[in-house]
Design an enzyme around this catalytic site. Structure first.
Site, PDB file in Angstrom:
ATOM      1  N   ASP A 144      10.868 -19.242 -14.680  1.00  0.00           N
ATOM      2  CA  ASP A 144      11.459 -20.540 -14.938  1.00  0.00           C
ATOM      3  C   ASP A 144      10.637 -21.216 -16.035  1.00  0.00           C
ATOM      4  O   ASP A 144       9.494 -20.841 -16.300  1.00  0.00           O
ATOM      5  CB  ASP A 144      11.438 -21.369 -13.649  1.00  0.00           C
ATOM      6  N   ASP A 171      17.186 -21.469  -7.127  1.00  0.00           N
ATOM      7  CA  ASP A 171      16.449 -20.238  -7.379  1.00  0.00           C
ATOM      8  C   ASP A 171      16.383 -19.330  -6.152  1.00  0.00           C
ATOM      9  O   ASP A 171      16.008 -18.165  -6.276  1.00  0.00           O
ATOM     10  CB  ASP A 171      15.026 -20.565  -7.829  1.00  0.00           C
ATOM     11  N   ASP A 187      11.500 -22.820  -8.363  1.00  0.00           N
ATOM     12  CA  ASP A 187      11.036 -23.898  -7.491  1.00  0.00           C
ATOM     13  C   ASP A 187      12.170 -24.627  -6.795  1.00  0.00           C
ATOM     14  O   ASP A 187      11.954 -25.347  -5.838  1.00  0.00           O
ATOM     15  CB  ASP A 187      10.203 -24.909  -8.281  1.00  0.00           C
TER      16      ASP A 187
END
Length: 909
Positions: free
Chosen positions: A331, A652, A648
């Site tokens: 990410d 996800d 996070d």
């Protein structure tokens, strides 16, 4: 009525949504209608997943070939009367089963985290009266009211908004709150760009509004993620896959050797009971009872080392899998970046300033075009631009134990920080310029305006207007600009817009600032979004971004050196993602090549046949949905990659669960993401992943070293029995003595390899091939060599002692000690997978010496303690016998060293 996520409510006008949902924008639903719809559509909760009972899940943990081998070993040792050893083996089985049982429950925990995440209190209009209800009771068509601090209780099509901004980072991955309005959008608009919809589980940061519930429970976007988490299957790690294959092979080999031993004994006319006992002894000798314990302990040591690197392993096999990683899907926000908006560049008409320092800590320097610290007294336009950013602001900075955090919008917080770097304290500014009126930012207005009192008399001449907002809006509102000397000149619109475009191309978020000096005529009507005050002067532009972490570029470079690809997968905008990717080294530094940056729209239009190739070429994936993240991970795995996925947010979780190693953020990560992950980064730093991969490679190296050491010795113990049966001779080592060797050397010798430090250059070699078997050609060659040395040496010494007149117990004791001594010498050759024994630092692993010392004490005890002589059938030895044992061990060590040197020369050629 179509209360389903499949309906494109975002593409409909407000009145069409109201008609479709049979909803009233003022009165809401009646209690009776709401009750009927609750009966029809069910509660606004995520469905509970049907699971097997705990007993079934526990029993399922022993369904593994290696566990079968252990159970057989336990039964055999119990049958031989070695109840302590049998208890140890069955203890390993139980521990492994419990670990597997706990890990299987993680998926249930992640799903329950999603279910509880959407439970909240909602403000709903029923029968024309606002009331507070549990979110479970919401139904399609309900009129929900939103204000700052509310958690959105269901998917809402917004019908009214007032400066509404929603933090959707947990769902979309976007780093700044999304502005919301009620305007219809094209049907093809992706989820992350639907500004007229508020999604279940997100958080209102500013403003307020009202929306009609269009999806509840499983039909919400969060419900779709819940389904993906439940459907995503966790993969077996490379180690467990190899151990499973190895265990099957080992089972076949052991049973075959035992069968051959029994058959040969019967054909030679030997006693059936004795022959069967010999076959059992062979099986006991060949089974590496210490292997499961070695795997667990070696990985546990690796986990402890990773914890010191700020990486907490939640699933033990992940420690080994990290060493096999070939691709990291990371990410952007909070992992590669600080997750703290920071002003990097300031533009005023005719001048460009750079700002040092990152994050919300107000430490840094503003430098002028000559690289010198900029004094505000010498740069009036800069001073007024910073003043507007600080005073026309509703955010706040908070310091707690030298850690700075924010209250409010991250963009506004960045303006406070850069002002503080120039010496403009927000509290002092508020005292000097009391605010008397505010026009808040809205998506229609595109700017925020504050009026400040300059003098005690009041009136137009005593007030100052400060404005900040989008560049396009403020350029249109201003007729003049402030020059370097502070004088007002006609606005150069092309220069201002050109500077903004240049900064935006670097992935920066650009805001403009303006001021209306005291005394100007004011005809501004705040109720009219298209109205603007007279006399505004453009003071400058402030360009910001969420900056890369300090060690991110070095960590990415280290991964590339180690042969690990890094791909950014984010919900943020492509321009922002590309700028960060370029700064941390994911691109070539000359801008993205065609195909290296793909958006969610690109992926949606791509066929299944084209996807693998496109994924392999691309380095950045922007504005992707949860389904697409999962699809990308699966595409990489289909291409043979071992994938680590960071995240996070709730969005996800499916990809984290599907990845070979799911990595969640410890500080900013949601509980859903943490529960779905295998590893949690305490510091949220990408550099920690690189360090964890290094530790993972070290852990797998140490496991491989143990396997290199244990397999030849275990196989040799079995072959000694087979040779005895074939020759029709007495057993040179008894079953109880074999158990002694296995259980003591595995713990005191073999397990000491788990403490070996990482070898130099471990991160300069390519990732381990996932398809490479445990039994490589080099290992098979060494296995056969060491087996031959052990079998030949023990038979030579056993025969020598018998010929010299020694008793059977003495000869067997000599053979037993020879086995242990050769294993101890061989241990030094297993300390490195690449270096010969003389190039490994002798004292780099003191536990090896401790283990050999303890094993020596044990050997002296089994040789000379009468009680142990009686238990294990041993007898005391003379000094001359120990000399022969040490000479034989030294010769075996020399032969192994020569073979290692030959293998190294062959590998180089």
């Amino acid at each position: 009525m179509a209360p389903s996520s499949s309906t494109a409510h975002h593409a409909l006008a407000v009145h069409e949504v109201l008609t479709l949902m049979e909803a009233d924008p003022d009165q809401g639903l009646s209690d009776q209608e709401a009750a009927d719809r609750l009966h029809t559509f069910g509660p606004n909760t995520l469905p509970a997943r049907t699971t097997t009972g705990p007993l079934v899940r526990l029993v399922r943990q022993v369904h593994h070939p290696l566990i079968y081998v252990l159970i057989v070993a336990g039964v055999i040792t119990a049958a031989l009367g070695e109840h302590v050893d049998s208890g140890v083996i069955f203890g390993v089985v139980v521990v492994n089963a419990l670990i597997g049982f706990v890990q299987e429950a993680k998926a249930e925990t992640a799903l329950e985290g999603l279910r509880t995440m959407v439970r909240t209190q909602a403000r709903v209009v029923r029968d024309g009266r606002p009331r507070s209800l549990s979110s479970d009771d919401l139904v399609p068509g309900d009129l929900v009211l939103l204000e700052a601090g509310d958690k959105v209780p269901a998917d809402l099509r917004l019908i009214r908004t007032t400066d509404l901004r929603v933090d959707e980072s947990a769902l979309s991955g976007e780093s700044v709150p999304a502005a919301k309005d009620g305007a219809a959008l094209p049907e093809a608009t992706t989820v992350v760009d639907r500004s007229n919809t508020a999604y279940s589980g997100t958080l209102v940061t500013t403003g307020g509004g009202a929306g009609i519930v269009v999806a509840t429970g499983a039909t919400t976007e969060l419900g779709q993620i819940h389904r993906l988490v439940g459907a995503a299957q966790t993969l077996a790690t490379p180690l467990t896959q190899k151990l499973a294959a190895f265990s099957k092979l080992l089972t076949v080999v052991i049973l075959a050797l035992a069968a051959v031993t029994f058959a040969v004994g019967l054909m030679r006319g030997q006693d059936a009971t004795q022959t069967f006992t010999a076959a059992i002894a062979l099986a006991v000798g060949a089974i590496p009872e210490g292997l499961p314990a070695a795997v667990t302990i070696t990985l546990a040591i690796g986990v402890a080392r990773m914890a010191r690197q700020q990486a907490v392993i939640r699933r033990l096999p992940a420690a080994e899998t990290l060493g096999s990683i070939t691709v990291i899907c990371t990410d952007k926000t909070g992992t590669l970046t600080e997750n703290q908006m920071t002003v990097r560049t300031l533009w005023t008409p005719g001048e460009l300033f750079q700002v040092s320092g990152t994050g919300y800590t107000p430490r840094g320097v503003i430098t002028d075009p000559h690289g010198e610290a900029a004094a505000l007294a010498e740069h009036p336009a800069l001073r007024w631009s910073l003043l507007a950013g600080v005073a026309c602001n509703d955010a706040a900075l908070v310091e707690d134990d030298d850690r700075w955090s924010i209250v409010g919008d991250p963009t506004e917080a960045a303006l406070l920080v850069v002002g503080a770097k120039a010496g403009l304290d927000a509290a002092e500014v508020a005292g000097l310029l009391p605010r008397v009126a505010t026009t808040p930012f809205t998506s229609e207005r595109q700017h925020m305006l504050t009026r400040h009192l300059l003098g005690a008399a009041g009136g137009p001449d005593a007030t100052l207007l400060l404005v900040k907002g989008s560049v396009e809006r403020l350029v249109a509102m201003c007729a003049a600009q402030m020059g370097r000397d502070g004088a007002t000149r006609p606005l150069d619109r092309e220069a201002a817009l050109g500077a903004a475009d240049h900064l935006a191309a670097q992935g920066l978020r650009v805001l403009a600032t303006a001021v209306r000096p005291p005394g100007a005529t004011h005809t501004y009507d705040a109720a009219r979004p298209d109205d603007a005050p007279d006399g505004l002067v453009l003071t400058g532009l402030q360009a910001m971004l969420d900056p890369p972490r300090a060690g991110a570029a070095a960590a990415v470079a280290a991964c590339h050196t180690a042969g690990v690809e890094v791909k950014m997968i984010t919900g943020d905008h492509a321009a922002t993602a590309t700028a960060i990717a370029d700064q941390v080294g994911l691109l070539d530094g000359h801008g993205p090549a065609p195909g290296t940056v793909l958006t969610g729209t690109d992926l949606a239009s791509m066929s299944a046949a084209d996807l693998p190739g496109a994924v392999a070429r691309a380095s950045v994936f922007a504005r992707v949905s949860p389904e697409q993240k999962l699809r990308l991970v699966e595409a990489l795995q289909a291409g043979g990659h071992v994938v680590a996925m960071t995240g996070d947010g709730v969005n996800d979780a499916p990809a984290l669960r599907r990845a070979n190693v799911g990595v969640a953020m410890g500080r900013t990560g949601t509980e859903v993401a943490k529960d779905a992950a295998d590893m949690v980064l305490v510091d949220d730093d990408f550099a920690t992943i690189e360090a964890a991969i290094e530790e993972g490679r070290g852990a797998f190296d140490n496991l491989t070293k143990f396997i290199n050491w244990t397999l030849p010795t275990n196989l040799a113990e079995g072959l000694v029995i087979l040779v005895a049966i074939v020759l029709g001779a007495a057993l040179p080592i008894l079953p109880t003595q074999i158990l002694w060797i296995n259980m003591t050397t595995a713990v005191l010798l073999g397990l000491m390899l788990a403490f070996e430090p990482k070898e130099d250059g471990i991160m300069t070699r390519p990732p381990r091939d996932p398809d490479q078997p445990l039994l490589t050609r080099a290992l098979v060659e060494r296995l056969l060599l060491v087996c031959t040395l052990l079998v030949a040496g023990s038979w030579w010494l056993f025969t020598w002692e018998r010929a010299a007149g020694a008793g059977l117990a003495e000869a067997r004791t000599a053979a037993l000690n020879l086995f242990v001594v050769v294993e101890a010498f061989y241990l030094f050759h297993c300390r490195s997978l690449t270096l010969p024994v003389w190039r490994v630092r002798f004292f780099s692993n003191p536990w090896i010496l401790v283990g050999i010392g303890l094993q020596s004490i044990g050997q002296l005890a089994i040789t000379y303690v009468p009680a142990m002589n009686a238990t294990f059938g041993t007898a005391p030895l003379g000094v001359d016998v120990w000399v022969r044992i040490l000479v034989a061990g030294s010769i075996a060590s020399l032969v192994v060293a020569l073979h290692t040197g030959w293998q190294s020369r062959r590998a180089r050629t």
